[in-house]
Scaffold this motif. Structure first.
Motif, PDB file in Angstrom:
ATOM      1  N   SER A  66       2.290   4.066  -4.410  1.00  0.00           N
ATOM      2  CA  SER A  66       2.376   2.947  -3.579  1.00  0.00           C
ATOM      3  C   SER A  66       1.003   3.234  -2.388  1.00  0.00           C
ATOM      4  O   SER A  66       0.863   4.216  -2.620  1.00  0.00           O
ATOM      5  CB  SER A  66       3.620   2.909  -2.985  1.00  0.00           C
ATOM      6  OG  SER A  66       3.749   4.176  -1.846  1.00  0.00           O
ATOM      7  N   GLU A 118       2.044   5.973  -0.057  1.00  0.00           N
ATOM      8  CA  GLU A 118       1.897   7.439  -0.651  1.00  0.00           C
ATOM      9  C   GLU A 118       0.362   7.689  -0.584  1.00  0.00           C
ATOM     10  O   GLU A 118       0.077   8.693  -0.247  1.00  0.00           O
ATOM     11  CB  GLU A 118       2.167   7.493  -1.935  1.00  0.00           C
ATOM     12  CG  GLU A 118       3.655   7.499  -2.113  1.00  0.00           C
ATOM     13  CD  GLU A 118       4.198   7.006  -3.518  1.00  0.00           C
ATOM     14  OE1 GLU A 118       4.961   8.024  -3.956  1.00  0.00           O
ATOM     15  OE2 GLU A 118       3.991   6.181  -4.129  1.00  0.00           O
ATOM     16  N   SER A 121       1.961  -1.989 -14.697  1.00  0.00           N
ATOM     17  CA  SER A 121       1.212  -2.204 -13.516  1.00  0.00           C
ATOM     18  C   SER A 121       1.411  -3.876 -13.083  1.00  0.00           C
ATOM     19  O   SER A 121       1.378  -4.024 -11.887  1.00  0.00           O
ATOM     20  CB  SER A 121      -0.203  -1.662 -13.581  1.00  0.00           C
ATOM     21  OG  SER A 121      -0.183  -0.446 -13.940  1.00  0.00           O
ATOM     22  N   ALA A 172       4.615  -4.160 -11.621  1.00  0.00           N
ATOM     23  CA  ALA A 172       4.721  -3.517 -10.481  1.00  0.00           C
ATOM     24  C   ALA A 172       4.213  -4.248  -9.666  1.00  0.00           C
ATOM     25  O   ALA A 172       4.682  -4.429  -8.288  1.00  0.00           O
ATOM     26  CB  ALA A 172       4.133  -2.077 -10.682  1.00  0.00           C
ATOM     27  N   GLY A 217       6.166  -6.857  -8.144  1.00  0.00           N
ATOM     28  CA  GLY A 217       7.260  -6.578  -7.648  1.00  0.00           C
ATOM     29  C   GLY A 217       8.585  -6.671  -8.629  1.00  0.00           C
ATOM     30  O   GLY A 217       9.834  -6.529  -8.261  1.00  0.00           O
ATOM     31  N   THR A 266      -2.917  -7.220   1.357  1.00  0.00           N
ATOM     32  CA  THR A 266      -1.764  -6.703   0.665  1.00  0.00           C
ATOM     33  C   THR A 266      -1.916  -6.729  -0.822  1.00  0.00           C
ATOM     34  O   THR A 266      -1.690  -5.993  -1.442  1.00  0.00           O
ATOM     35  CB  THR A 266      -0.537  -7.224   1.102  1.00  0.00           C
ATOM     36  OG1 THR A 266      -0.498  -7.431   2.664  1.00  0.00           O
ATOM     37  CG2 THR A 266       0.713  -6.541   0.865  1.00  0.00           C
ATOM     38  N   GLU A 316      -4.306  -4.264  -1.967  1.00  0.00           N
ATOM     39  CA  GLU A 316      -3.646  -2.896  -2.099  1.00  0.00           C
ATOM     40  C   GLU A 316      -2.660  -2.592  -3.184  1.00  0.00           C
ATOM     41  O   GLU A 316      -2.688  -1.579  -3.781  1.00  0.00           O
ATOM     42  CB  GLU A 316      -2.817  -2.774  -0.897  1.00  0.00           C
ATOM     43  CG  GLU A 316      -4.106  -2.311   0.419  1.00  0.00           C
ATOM     44  CD  GLU A 316      -3.227  -2.364   1.803  1.00  0.00           C
ATOM     45  OE1 GLU A 316      -3.697  -1.994   2.731  1.00  0.00           O
ATOM     46  OE2 GLU A 316      -1.997  -2.691   1.780  1.00  0.00           O
ATOM     47  N   ARG A 317      -1.907  -3.690  -3.403  1.00  0.00           N
ATOM     48  CA  ARG A 317      -0.909  -3.629  -4.692  1.00  0.00           C
ATOM     49  C   ARG A 317      -1.636  -3.288  -5.957  1.00  0.00           C
ATOM     50  O   ARG A 317      -1.196  -2.525  -6.921  1.00  0.00           O
ATOM     51  CB  ARG A 317      -0.113  -4.829  -4.840  1.00  0.00           C
ATOM     52  CG  ARG A 317       0.927  -4.886  -3.747  1.00  0.00           C
ATOM     53  CD  ARG A 317       2.143  -5.621  -4.371  1.00  0.00           C
ATOM     54  NE  ARG A 317       2.956  -6.239  -3.037  1.00  0.00           N
ATOM     55  CZ  ARG A 317       4.050  -7.181  -3.109  1.00  0.00           C
ATOM     56  NH1 ARG A 317       4.188  -7.611  -4.459  1.00  0.00           N
ATOM     57  NH2 ARG A 317       4.612  -7.517  -2.367  1.00  0.00           N
ATOM     58  N   GLN A 330      -4.585  -0.022  -5.144  1.00  0.00           N
ATOM     59  CA  GLN A 330      -3.928   1.435  -4.613  1.00  0.00           C
ATOM     60  C   GLN A 330      -5.137   1.905  -3.587  1.00  0.00           C
ATOM     61  O   GLN A 330      -5.425   3.010  -3.672  1.00  0.00           O
ATOM     62  CB  GLN A 330      -3.455   2.336  -5.275  1.00  0.00           C
ATOM     63  CG  GLN A 330      -2.255   1.834  -6.142  1.00  0.00           C
ATOM     64  CD  GLN A 330      -2.506   1.146  -7.596  1.00  0.00           C
ATOM     65  OE1 GLN A 330      -3.505   1.568  -8.276  1.00  0.00           O
ATOM     66  NE2 GLN A 330      -1.946  -0.083  -7.843  1.00  0.00           N
TER      67      GLN A 330
END
Lengths: 843, 487
Positions: free
Chosen positions: A218, A221, A667, A670, A673, A789, A792-793, A796
């Protein structure tokens, strides 16, 4: 000893035979009859004739092989001929066997190919010219290929014992984090090269996350790790990842590739294999529990013989049941040996890195593995029942076992005995009650009595004369009781797909000439392969079990022995390959003579030794590699090095890699969501497969169910592995072919991937959900925050301002120029983000 | 086939070097292998450093080819040879008689059976006088271009394994199909379209589905693309609703800006550039594939030639016409299935032979004749090899106590080839007087495969792929002779 001296004796005779033959040849050579040829004639021979002889004849008639005792690689030997006399009569093509053979009059040569007329004409002309040949050419010496291979095998690096090696001394000792580094650095220093700088922390955490769990970290992290500059932060991260249950899902997948794990049988029905998913779960759990590799190996090869009361050991033998199965083969016997070949090949390649499959029909051409070795290995598994005969019941009979601990089994046996005696008792009572009637039955009535549902009517017919009303009602109540009992047997033991044998007496195994089951040759016994006899531990004694020969246990113990030269080497090389992109030996399932040599032989040896010393612990092995400076290097190139070592043989930098098929799909889920990540294990699920793809099935949709959305979005490892119907996104990103062991995945780049990533139902749906979760759940203040955002998803990392501005502009453009509403414009950006190169490539 | 190696790549891979420098034996087998540039990439496919090269880039054949493309008309289920092309006059008048004859089909081995007399009349056609039954009135006008192979045999009389045999050369699943081999050997001249195309019967796919067009142990680049002659021709070809071509163009432009930035410091990884290029290729395919499949560009006359005006023949006709258009555009290997699903939805005539074969012949006769004539009039037949046949033939005797249904027969059956350098107007090989098994000039599926590769300029003994320690090939290690009579 007796055997040895006998074979030595044979060898001597053989050798002397050759000697005398060579002598004759030499005499013939010296004979004055050899004519002299013109330069033109010799030119004709060299340019026209010799190439034909070389490409069409020498495979069988030369210094390497002398079929029919004939050699065609020296003029004198051609004249001398073989079993059928002289090959040519100089000047007389019509009288020359060679010419009639290539014309296919009499002999038909070459056997599998008719030479074109031009070539026949060339040979004919050559004979007419009296067969010109350079006069001074020496006769090539006879080569015994088999002996040559055996000799090479004696010295082959992979067959030598795994020994303790000292870590080398290096100049830049500061760079050494684990002993692994010393080996890498040593070779770099020898070339006056230095290792690359460490990777950025964000790159490193993304790399190690995907590597160990197949999932992205994430962004939180990543940020925490980037900020946590304590020296132990990375080691702690590695510990966390090794403790994650997703570690087993990622690394279990590697193993499933190797054992060609699939959940159906292929062919017309391509039916599901019952309970096969338990094997998949067994593999995942074994990795998560850090089961010692030697134990893991033994359970799969012979868990039933070594630990019959351990349910996991039985499930592990599902290993033998993963292959394709033709349930209506044209030739049953051949089909049995095809299935055995699948197991022999897979076992030898996966566990030992040897390609035994090549020796099924003849001695291995490239390795010191004889056909006898092949059948000898097969003989360890000779009693294994075929997966089934035809129907589902036969599969149950041959491949399904009840599993349980000794306690559970005893308890079950007791319950079953009680249950049976209760049933027997009721049956007895009923037969006493009905006896008077049964004794009187005749004709049709007697016939009808056989059918249980007719009995009551028959009894009524004889009541109350023969059977009292009281007894009749007693009958009714007792038989109802019995029916209820029959319908509710005590719950059985759990079942598993597993190996079963024909019994403790071994069936005989023979070498099959040319692989043909109808042509048995010498009988063979379960012994070690010839090339490893002096280089591996003795077999343990074979002890028959209740239902099996005990041979597989001996095989498993032998392969899993710490003295075996190949087992640990092959495994540590595979682990290295999965971490670093390629093995120290680039041919991970071929450690034979034709395989690749290790780029770092000492390192391979050190790793194998260290692995055995640490109880075959995979997690220990991972730490050795992950904590090394070698693993933490940047993947960036350095031009002078790229020129010097373009393939990065020396590991002067880390290799970039593309995500695997499963990682790409997981991925995407992921990012949107949707990924159901918390549910582990259990029966397989059905992904969405478009109708157009199902239309390729002979019964569209057959064998493909519909799972709930949360199941449909589980990790790819849980998708039902149906051999004839592969989920499109997995297929296009090079998922392993399900029919054969896959040691290295392909990494193709093809338009189907781009089409699927842009237009498929899956991507459309996920981009839509991605956008919705951004807008509704993240509630960004503005488009900059939304784009940030989103990036970033998928990446990372924190995106740059340029990247954010570009995304904002794109969303704007979609609305103003392409008439999209806001959610749709955001969805289009999400789709774009999922198509980024950086999304599917790791540094 | 070594010409296309990227010049930046310094010579041989380590493995090649070892083999070249190592044992000098087996040089014949090895030279075939080393001549193959894809092989070197395969061994290092996962290293992330080997330069990208499209696996479908055109490659030189081994020798001058007669054909550049193949259209395989796959009669799924197994047409009866003695009711189509293999005339058995001795059977006339024998209907219902029980005879001793060895057969092997899905019903197992039998030694006796009740004759089902061929249900259609045969006549000689063309200058060459080839026999054709009344099932194929249109095709009978093309026989002078056709070479009939009347002594075919296969290893299995069971659909699943027999289809794998016909398509991949082995009865075991897991090997690449013929179209994969051809694309592996030759690449494709038009990267805007797939190199290996399969078209299915709308009633369903064949038994074993995708296994019949799989690339097996080769990479996915060589597997077939399923194409439809109606609707979107290829899976995922059409952008989702709401995504116009212009919007998609914008998306790709913006995507490329991001990708260029990412690539700027990673130029050494040519896969990244390849992936960017592939998006452009996909974008082009979105227009080139619909163009290729747009049959309305064909004249009324051509459409009728293929039977597009016929109720039964329209589907297969569209597929045959599409096949010609694909071949025209450089597609290497097209396979069309006549028949799908199970039972009488294909040529598997276990029940009523007449109903079954009348239906499937009516569906295919005019389209196939149209295809041959159209290819010929356009001068394309010379370099387009057309292959016709199923996975096996059918038995001379009845399968059941009553009725005309025939069981499978892999002991003897008929296939035919036309164009692509094949000498037409002849028949090779015979079966016995009942057509129960091949007698003269026995041919095996392997001979057919070797001959197809040969016409494409590929030597079946040299077109190898190193896998599992072996040089695998379509025909297998034992090899097979070419069918010399027809080439």
């Amino acid at each position: 000893m007796k055997f040895f001296s006998l074979s030595l004796f044979t060898a001597l005779i053989f050798a002397s035979g050759f000697c005398s033959r060579m002598a004759t040849a030499t005499e013939a050579d010296a004979a004055p009859s050899a004519p002299e040829f013109t330069a033109e004639q010799l030119e004709f021979f060299e340019t026209k004739v010799r190439p034909i002889l070389k490409s069409e004849c020498y495979q069988c008639h030369s210094a390497r092989k002398q079929e029919g005792n004939l050699r065609l690689d020296a003029r004198t030997l051609i004249l001398e001929g073989g079993d059928s006399g002289a090959a040519i009569e100089p000047g007389d093509p019509a009288a020359s066997t060679l010419i009639s053979a290539v014309k296919r009059e009499g002999y038909e040569m070459p056997p599998k190919k008719v030479l074109p007329e031009e070539q026949v004409a060339i040979l004919t002309k050559w004979v007419e010219m009296h067969a010109p040949w350079p006069a001074d050419e020496a006769i090539p010496e006879v080569i015994d290929e088999r002996a040559e291979l055996q000799e090479k095998g004696e010295h082959h690096w992979a067959f030598q014992p795994v020994t303790e090696v000292a870590t080398p001394e290096v100049a830049d000792a500061d760079w050494i984090s684990t002993p692994v580094d010393a080996f890498i650095l040593k070779q770099l220093e020898q070339e006056q090269m230095s290792p690359s700088a460490p990777a950025e922390r964000a790159e490193l955490i993304r790399r190690v996350y995907y590597d160990m769990t197949g999932l992205p970290p994430s962004i939180a992290e990543v940020k925490a790790f980037v900020e946590d500059t304590r020296p132990e932060a990375y080691a702690e991260l590695v510990d966390r990842l090794l403790a994650s249950p997703h570690y087993g899902e990622k690394w279990g997948r590697h193993w499933l590739d190797l054992v060609r794990y699939a959940e159906t049988n292929s062919y017309e029905r391509d039916d599901a294999k019952p309970f096969v998913w338990k094997y998949r779960d067994y593999v995942i759990k074994s990795f998560n529990d850090d089961k010692p590799y030697d134990e893991f190996l033994k359970e799969q090869l012979a868990g039933d013989e070594l630990a019959p009361d351990d349910p996991d050991s039985i499930i592990a033998t599902g290993y033998y049941r993963l292959g394709i199965w033709d349930d209506e083969p044209a030739d049953r016997e051949l089909a049995y040996y095809d299935d055995m070949d699948d197991i022999v090949s897979t076992t030898s390649e996966v566990f030992m890195g040897l390609t035994f499959g090549c020796a099924r029909c003849h001695d291995h051409k490239l390795d010191p593995i004889t056909q006898k070795d092949y059948y000898s290995l097969l003989s360890f598994m000779r009693n294994v029942k075929r997966y089934g005969v035809r129907s589902g019941e036969t599969v149950n009979e041959a491949s399904i076992r009840e599993i349980g601990t000794a306690e559970e089994k005893a308890k079950y046996a007791k319950t079953m005995a009680e249950y049976q005696s209760r049933r027997d008792e009721l049956e007895t009572q009923l037969s006493v009650l009905t006896k008077p009637v049964v004794d009187q039955l005749q004709g049709v009535d007697k016939e009808e009595w056989q059918y249980e549902n007719r009995r009551l009517d028959l009894l009524k017919k004889f009541s109350p004369e023969v059977i009292s009303a009281e007894d009749l009602s007693k009958y009714v109540s007792l038989s109802e009781h019995l029916t209820a009992l029959k319908n509710a047997p005590p719950p059985g033991l759990e079942k598993a797909l597993a190996v079963k044998e024909q019994g403790p007496d071994p069936l005989l195994t023979f070498v099959l000439l040319r692989g043909n089951p109808q042509s048995p040759g010498d009988q063979v016994e379960p012994v070690r392969p010839s090339a490893l006899t002096d280089k591996s531990p003795d077999l343990t004694e074979i002890t028959p079990r209740d239902h099996s020969t005990g041979r597989r246990a001996a095989l498993a113990e032998w392969i899993a022995s710490s003295e075996h030269p190949l087992t640990a080497r092959v495994l540590v090389n595979r682990v290295w390959q999965y971490h670093f992109g390629r093995g120290i030996v680039r041919s991970p399932s071929n450690f034979g003579l034709a395989g690749d040599a290790p780029t770092h032989p000492e390192l391979l040896n050190w790793l194998a030794y260290d692995f055995i010393q640490h109880g075959w612990s995979l997690k220990h092995l991972h730490r050795r590699m992950l904590l090394s400076s070698t693993y933490q290097m940047s993947s960036a190139t350095r031009e002078e090095y790229a020129a010097k070592d373009p393939e990065n043989d020396l590991f002067w930098r880390f290799n970039m890699r593309r995500l695997t098929a499963e990682e790409v799909r997981d991925s995407i889920l992921a990012a949107s969501g949707n990924l159901s990540i918390d549910k582990l294990y259990g029966p397989s699920v059905y992904s969405y497969i478009p109708e157009e793809v199902q239309a390729g099935q002979s019964m569209p949709g057959h064998g493909w169910g519909k799972s709930t959305p949360s199941d449909r979005y589980r990790r790819s490892i849980y998708i039902h592995a149906k051999r004839s119907l592969v989920t499109p996104i997995l297929a296009s990103f090079d998922v392993a072919d399900l029919d054969d062991s896959c040691p290295v995945r392909f990494v193709t780049t093809q338009p189907t991937q781009a089409l699927g990533m842009l237009n498929s139902d899956l991507l459309t749906e996920q981009a839509e959900d991605f956008a919705r979760s951004l807008i509704e759940e993240e509630r960004p203040a503005d488009d900059s925050e939304l784009v940030e955002t989103a990036l970033e998803r998928v990446l990372q990392r924190e995106p740059t301002e340029t990247e954010i501005a570009r995304g904002v502009r794109f969303i704007e453009q979609m609305q103003t120029e392409r008439e999209m509403n806001y959610p749709r414009a955001v969805q289009s950006f999400c789709l774009l983000a999922l198509n980024l190169n950086e999304f599917v490539y790791l540094d | 086939m070594t010409q296309s190696r990227n010049p930046n790549f310094c010579g041989r891979t380590r493995r090649e070097f070892l083999w070249q420098a190592g044992a000098g034996f087996g040089s014949v087998a090895l030279s075939g292998m080393l001549g193959n540039d894809f092989f070197s990439r395969q061994s290092v496919a996962a290293d992330g450093v080997t330069p990208f090269q499209s696996p479908l880039a055109p490659k030189d054949p081994h020798f001058d080819p007669k054909a550049t493309s193949v259209i395989f008309l796959y009669m799924y289920g197994g047409p009866s040879h003695i009711d189509t092309f293999d005339h058995k006059p001795d059977m006339i008048g024998m209907d219902g008689k029980t005879v001793d004859v060895k057969t092997f089909g899905r019903g197992g081995h039998k030694n006796q059976g009740r004759i089902v007399e061929p249900r259609w009349k045969f006549n000689r056609y063309g200058e060459s006088g080839q026999w054709v039954s009344d099932l194929f009135p249109h095709l009978s006008t093309c026989v002078d271009d056709i070479a009939f192979l009347k002594s075919m045999t296969a290893d299995s009389p069971i659909h699943g394994s027999a289809m794998l045999m016909m398509n991949s050369g082995r009865i075991l699943s897991g090997s690449p199909c013929m179209g994969s081999w051809v694309n592996y050997g030759l690449g494709t001249e038009n990267l805007d379209l797939p190199g290996f195309v399969v078209m299915l019967d709308p009633r369903g796919g064949p038994i074993s589905g995708a296994k019949n067009w799989s690339s097996g142990y080769m990479p996915a680049s060589y597997q077939a693309t399923v194409m439809r002659s109606k609707g979107a021709p290829i899976l995922d070809l059409v952008p989702p609703e709401g995504m116009s071509r212009e919007a998609q163009r914008d998306l790709l432009d913006s995507l490329q800006e991001y990708n260029n930035e990412h690539q700027a410091t990673r130029g050494y990884n040519s896969d990244l550039a390849a992936r960017i290029a592939n998006y452009e290729l996909a974008f082009k395919m979105q227009s080139s594939a619909p163009e290729a499949t747009d049959l309305s560009q064909e004249t009324q006359e051509t459409q009728e030639l293929y039977g597009l005006n016929g109720e039964h023949s329209v589907t297969f006709g569209r597929q045959c016409l599409l096949a010609r258009r694909l071949v025209e555009r450089g597609v290497r290997f097209v396979q069309i299935y006549s028949g799908g699903h199970h039972n009488d939805a294909n040529w598997d005539a276990h029940g009523d032979l007449e109903d079954n074969h009348n239906l499937h012949a009516a569906e295919t006769d005019k389209p196939i004749a149209g295809l041959l004539k159209d290819l010929k009039q356009r001068g394309m037949l010379e370099n387009t090899l057309v292959v016709w046949g199923g996975e096996f033939g059918r038995q001379p005797t009845a399968e059941y106590a009553t009725g005309s249904g025939r069981d499978h027969n892999s002991y003897g059956f008929t296939m035919w080839m036309a164009g692509g350098g094949i000498k037409g107007g002849q028949s090779v090989g015979t079966t016995d007087e009942l057509g129960s098994q091949a007698v003269e000039n026995q041919l095996h599926v392997k001979n057919l495969h070797a001959t197809i590769l040969h016409q494409l300029g590929l030597d079946h003994t040299k077109l190898t792929y190193f896998y599992d320690g072996l040089d695998e090939s379509l025909v297998g290690i034992e090899g097979a002779e070419l069918i010399q009579q027809i080439i």
